[in-house]
Design a protein around this motif. Structure first.
Motif, mmCIF file in Angstrom:
data_model
loop_
_atom_site.group_PDB
_atom_site.id
_atom_site.type_symbol
_atom_site.label_atom_id
_atom_site.label_comp_id
_atom_site.label_asym_id
_atom_site.label_seq_id
_atom_site.Cartn_x
_atom_site.Cartn_y
_atom_site.Cartn_z
ATOM 1 N N CYS A 13 40.816 24.382 72.520
ATOM 2 C CA CYS A 13 42.369 24.962 73.927
ATOM 3 C C CYS A 13 43.216 23.982 73.576
ATOM 4 C CB CYS A 13 41.605 25.507 74.834
ATOM 5 S SG CYS A 13 43.512 26.070 75.417
ATOM 6 N N GLY A 46 33.389 28.477 64.090
ATOM 7 C CA GLY A 46 34.663 28.066 63.697
ATOM 8 C C GLY A 46 35.858 28.904 63.182
ATOM 9 N N ALA A 151 35.451 12.264 82.693
ATOM 10 C CA ALA A 151 36.405 12.802 83.727
ATOM 11 C C ALA A 151 35.705 14.111 83.996
ATOM 12 C CB ALA A 151 37.858 12.510 83.278
ATOM 13 N N ASP A 213 35.527 26.004 86.380
ATOM 14 C CA ASP A 213 36.500 25.947 86.960
ATOM 15 C C ASP A 213 38.096 25.908 87.541
ATOM 16 O OD1 ASP A 213 34.331 24.401 88.430
ATOM 17 O OD2 ASP A 213 35.046 22.628 86.402
ATOM 18 N N TRP A 217 39.871 27.104 91.137
ATOM 19 C CA TRP A 217 41.371 27.016 91.133
ATOM 20 C C TRP A 217 42.226 27.965 90.984
ATOM 21 C CZ3 TRP A 217 40.114 22.754 86.891
ATOM 22 C CH2 TRP A 217 39.262 22.165 87.322
HETATM 23 C C1 LIG Z 1 27.381 30.251 69.107
HETATM 24 C C2 LIG Z 1 29.405 30.624 69.078
HETATM 25 C C3 LIG Z 1 29.797 31.064 68.540
HETATM 26 C C4 LIG Z 1 31.370 31.600 68.612
HETATM 27 N N1 LIG Z 1 31.675 31.424 67.049
HETATM 28 C C5 LIG Z 1 33.323 31.603 67.692
HETATM 29 C C6 LIG Z 1 34.043 32.001 66.307
HETATM 30 O O1 LIG Z 1 33.440 32.438 64.453
HETATM 31 N N2 LIG Z 1 35.049 32.150 66.367
HETATM 32 C C7 LIG Z 1 35.368 32.418 67.563
HETATM 33 O O2 LIG Z 1 37.027 32.802 67.853
HETATM 34 N N3 LIG Z 1 35.170 31.977 69.012
HETATM 35 C C8 LIG Z 1 34.074 32.252 68.643
HETATM 36 N N4 LIG Z 1 32.517 31.613 69.980
HETATM 37 C C9 LIG Z 1 33.322 31.469 70.897
HETATM 38 C C10 LIG Z 1 34.400 30.185 71.111
HETATM 39 O O3 LIG Z 1 32.776 29.347 70.984
HETATM 40 C C11 LIG Z 1 35.358 29.066 72.279
HETATM 41 O O4 LIG Z 1 35.490 31.399 72.972
HETATM 42 C C12 LIG Z 1 36.161 28.811 72.191
HETATM 43 O O5 LIG Z 1 35.079 27.785 71.778
HETATM 44 C C13 LIG Z 1 35.963 28.271 74.004
HETATM 45 O O6 LIG Z 1 37.365 27.425 73.521
HETATM 46 P P1 LIG Z 1 37.670 26.457 74.390
HETATM 47 O O7 LIG Z 1 39.075 25.282 74.431
HETATM 48 O O8 LIG Z 1 38.482 27.343 75.604
HETATM 49 O O9 LIG Z 1 37.405 26.129 75.558
HETATM 50 P P2 LIG Z 1 35.769 24.771 75.098
HETATM 51 O O10 LIG Z 1 35.438 24.924 73.708
HETATM 52 O O11 LIG Z 1 33.911 24.910 75.690
HETATM 53 O O12 LIG Z 1 36.355 23.643 75.349
HETATM 54 C C14 LIG Z 1 36.428 23.766 77.767
HETATM 55 C C15 LIG Z 1 35.737 22.016 77.630
HETATM 56 O O13 LIG Z 1 36.424 22.075 79.181
HETATM 57 C C16 LIG Z 1 35.386 21.059 79.096
HETATM 58 N N5 LIG Z 1 35.593 21.313 80.805
HETATM 59 C C17 LIG Z 1 35.503 21.721 81.630
HETATM 60 N N6 LIG Z 1 35.333 22.067 83.105
HETATM 61 C C18 LIG Z 1 35.595 20.993 82.520
HETATM 62 C C19 LIG Z 1 36.534 19.866 84.360
HETATM 63 N N7 LIG Z 1 35.924 20.640 85.631
HETATM 64 N N8 LIG Z 1 36.339 18.646 84.345
HETATM 65 C C20 LIG Z 1 37.010 17.723 83.091
HETATM 66 N N9 LIG Z 1 37.051 18.998 81.839
HETATM 67 C C21 LIG Z 1 36.316 19.947 81.700
HETATM 68 C C22 LIG Z 1 34.569 20.911 78.882
HETATM 69 O O14 LIG Z 1 33.230 19.859 79.022
HETATM 70 C C23 LIG Z 1 34.852 21.166 77.578
HETATM 71 O O15 LIG Z 1 35.036 20.525 76.879
HETATM 72 C C24 LIG Z 1 31.817 31.440 69.556
HETATM 73 C C25 LIG Z 1 30.907 31.099 70.738
HETATM 74 C C26 LIG Z 1 29.757 30.697 70.785
HETATM 75 C C27 LIG Z 1 28.802 30.357 72.075
#
Ligand SMILES: Cc1cc2nc3c(=O)[nH]c(=O)nc-3n(C[C@H](O)[C@H](O)[C@H](O)COP(=O)(O)OP(=O)(O)OC[C@H]3O[C@@H](n4cnc5c(N)ncnc54)[C@H](O)[C@@H]3O)c2cc1C
Length: 428
Positions: A13, A46, A151, A213, A217
Motif C-alpha cells: 500500500c 502476491g 523510522a 497504529d 491514531w
Molecule cells: C501468508 C499470507 C499470504 C497472503 N496472500 C495474499 C494474496 O495472495 N493475495 C492477497 O490479496 N492478500 C494476501 N495476503 C494479505 C496481504 O498480505 C495483505 O493484505 C497486504 O500485504 C497488506 O498490505 P499493506 O501494505 O497494507 O501492509 P504491509 O505489507 O504489512 O505493510 C505495512 C508496513 O507498515 C510498516 N509499519 C507498521 N507500523 C508502522 C509505524 N508505526 N511506523 C512506520 N512503519 C510502520 C510495517 O513495518 C510494514 O512494512 C496474505 C497474507 C499472508 C500473511
C-alpha cells in the motif's frame, strides 16, 4: 522538516501510494519502521485480483469490473461498502497496467485453478508468483523515492508525525497530506483478543509490525474504525512447518479430514473461514488429502515446493476412516448429496496414490480499519488517507466475507487512490 505528502509504511500500500503521489507531482517521504521493508506483503502469495485487464484479454478471459464487484458482494453477503467495492473493482485493472507501463512491474494472470467465489480467472502476479517478488519489484520501482527506514512513527497529529529511531532519538515531520499505510492489527495480541477472540489463540502468520497504529491514531483524530471483527484466516498452514499450502489443492478436488480420516466441512466455501473448522478438530489440526494430479499442480507453487522440501508432504496416508470417506466422496460425485453441501461433480475424482499434508488454521491479516470514502480519505478528516490493512476492507464484518485477494486488492488499489488523492490535496 516539512514534506507535502508523508506515507507511513512501506508495504504494497505505502509504496503504491508513494509512486502514485510522486507521479502526480507531489514530493513524498515514506517512513518505515523496519530496517528493510517487507510487511505482510512479502509474506503473502502476491496474488492480486483484477478484472478486465489486458492480461486477461490476451488469455481469452472475458471479465468485467461489474462481475468482479458482484462476486465480492456475494462473498461478503452485502456487508462491504458498495462504493468502495465499485471503486476498487474499476480501478485495480488500470492500476496493475500503470505499475507495468510506468514502473516496470510485469504481471501475468494465473491459470489452471480458481479460488472460491471468483467466477473468472482473475488472479494476477509477477512471474515468480510470490509476495516476496512482488515486494522486490515494488522496491525496485521505488528506487527514486525517499524512504526512511528504521523510522517507527510513534505519534500522529493533524499536521505532523513523530518518528523514533532504533537508538531512541526522535524527530518530527510536518505534512500537508498523510497516507496511513501501516496495515492492520494482527501483530497486536491485545487488539486481536478484543476484536477477534475466536482466532486469538491461533498462529498469527502475518507481519509482526502490524500493531494497529493506524486505527489508534485515526480514532484519536476523530475517525471511525469499522468492521473490526473481520479478518483473513486460512485453513491450510503446514504444521509444524509453518508453510502456506495452496488452497488450489482443495478447489481442484482435494479434501480435508481430521485424524480419524473424516471430513468435517465444505472445503469449497473459502480458505479464510476454513481456519475455524480446522482449529476445532482434535489437536487443532487437519490433513489435506489429494493425489498425484494435484501434487503436480502444487509443485507449480513456490510455497508448496518449500513444503515438499521440508518433508511436510506425506504419501499413502493411513487414517481409521479414510477409505470410507473417499468412498463417500465418490458417491457424492455421482449424484449423492454431500452433507456439508459441496458439489463434487465438477473436478476429477481423487485416485491413488494419495498424498497428505498436516495443516492448522491461522490468522493472516485483519480486515477492519479506518472508514474511508472512494478517494481513500479517512472520514471525516480532510487531509488523511488510508489503504491496505489500515483501512476498512471489503470483506464485511466476518471471517467468511474474505474473497481471495481482498488484501492486496485494498493495498494496491486503495494505495494508488490514496497516493493520488494525497498529492491532489497537497498540491492544490
Ligand atoms: C501468508 C499470507 C499470504 C497472503 N496472500 C495474499 C494474496 O495472495 N493475495 C492477497 O490479496 N492478500 C494476501 N495476503 C494479505 C496481504 O498480505 C495483505 O493484505 C497486504 O500485504 C497488506 O498490505 P499493506 O501494505 O497494507 O501492509 P504491509 O505489507 O504489512 O505493510 C505495512 C508496513 O507498515 C510498516 N509499519 C507498521 N507500523 C508502522 C509505524 N508505526 N511506523 C512506520 N512503519 C510502520 C510495517 O513495518 C510494514 O512494512 C496474505 C497474507 C499472508 C500473511
Amino acid at each position: 522538516m516539512k514534506v507535502p505528502v508523508v506515507v507511513i509504511g512501506a508495504g504494497a500500500c505505502g509504496l503504491t501510494a508513494a509512486l502514485a503521489a510522486k507521479d502526480a507531482g507531489a514530493e513524498v517521504l515514506v517512513l518505515e519502521r523496519d530496517a528493510s521493508p517487507s510487511g505482510s506483503t512479502s509474506l503473502s502469495s502476491g496474488f492480486i485480483p483484477a478484472a478486465g485487464t489486458r492480461y486477461q484479454r490476451a488469455a481469452g478471459i472475458d471479465d468485467s469490473p461489474e462481475l468482479f464487484a458482484a462476486d465480492l458482494m456475494r462473498k461478503n453477503h452485502g456487508e462491504a461498502d458498495p462504493r468502495i467495492v465499485d471503486a476498487l473493482c474499476r480501478s485495480i485493472g488500470p492500476t496493475l497496467e500503470w505499475l507495468d507501463d510506468r514502473h516496470g512491474i510485469r504481471f501475468e494472470v494465473l491459470q489452471g485453478f480458481t479460488y472460491p467465489g471468483h467466477s473468472r480467472l482473475r488472479m494476477h502476479a509477477v512471474a515468480e508468483k510470490t509476495g516476496e517478488a512482488l515486494m522486490a519489484a515494488l522496491l525496485r520501482a521505488s528506487a527514486d523515492l525517499d524512504i526512511l527506514t528504521s523510522a517507527r512513527v510513534t505519534d500522529v497529529s493533524h499536521r505532523s508525525v513523530r518518528y523514533e529511531r532504533p537508538d531512541g532519538t526522535s524527530d518530527e515531520v510536518e505534512y500537508e497530506a498523510l497516507v496511513l499505510a501501516c496495515s492492520g492489527f494482527g501483530g497486536n495480541k491485545e487488539m486481536v483478543w478484543r476484536y477477534l477472540p475466536e482466532i486469538a489463540d491461533a498462529l498469527y502468520f502475518g507481519h509482526a509490525g502490524n500493531q494497529g497504529d493506524a486505527v489508534r491514531w485515526g480514532t484519536a483524530l476523530g475517525a471511525q474504525a469499522m468492521d473490526m471483527t473481520a479478518y483473513q484466516g486460512h485453513g491450510s498452514v503446514a504444521a509444524p512447518h509453518g508453510i502456506l499450502v495452496t488452497w488450489a489443492l482443495m478447489t481442484e478436488g482435494g479434501i480435508q479430514v481430521n485424524e480419524s480420516g473424516e471430513r468435517f466441512s465444505n472445503e469449497h466455501l473459502g480458505y479464510s473461514e476454513q481456519c475455524l473448522p480446522v482449529l476445532r478438530q482434535p489437536g487443532g489440526v487437519a490433513w489435506c488429502i489429494y493425489d498425484e494430479r494435484l501434487h503436480q499442480l502444487g509443485m507449480t507453487f513456490p510455497d508448496y515446493r518449500d513444503a515438499q522440501a521440508a518433508g511436510a508432504v506425506k504419501m499413502n496416508p493411513v487414517f481409521p476412516r479414510l477409505n470410507e470417506t473417499l468412498k463417500e466422496v465418490r458417491a457424492y460425485a455421482s449424484g449423492g448429496q454431500d452433507p456439508f453441501g459441496r458439489d463434487f461433480s465438477k473436478q476429477p475424482l481423487l485416485t491413488p496414490p494419495y498424498y497428505a499434508i498436516k495443516v492448522t488454521g491461522a490468522l493472516f491479516h485483519t480486515q477492519g480499519g479506518l472508514a474511508v470514502d472512494e478517494s481513500a480519505r479517512v472520514l471525516p478528516l480532510r487531509n488523511v488517507f488510508a489503504g491496505g490493512g489500515a483501512a476498512r476492507g471489503v470483506s464485511g464484518a466476518h471471517v467468511w466475507g474474505y474473497l481471495s485477494g481482498n488484501g492486496l486488492l485494498s493495498a494496491v488499489g486503495l494505495g494508488r487512490i490514496a497516493g493520488e488523492s494525497a498529492a491532489r490535496y497537497a498540491t492544490s
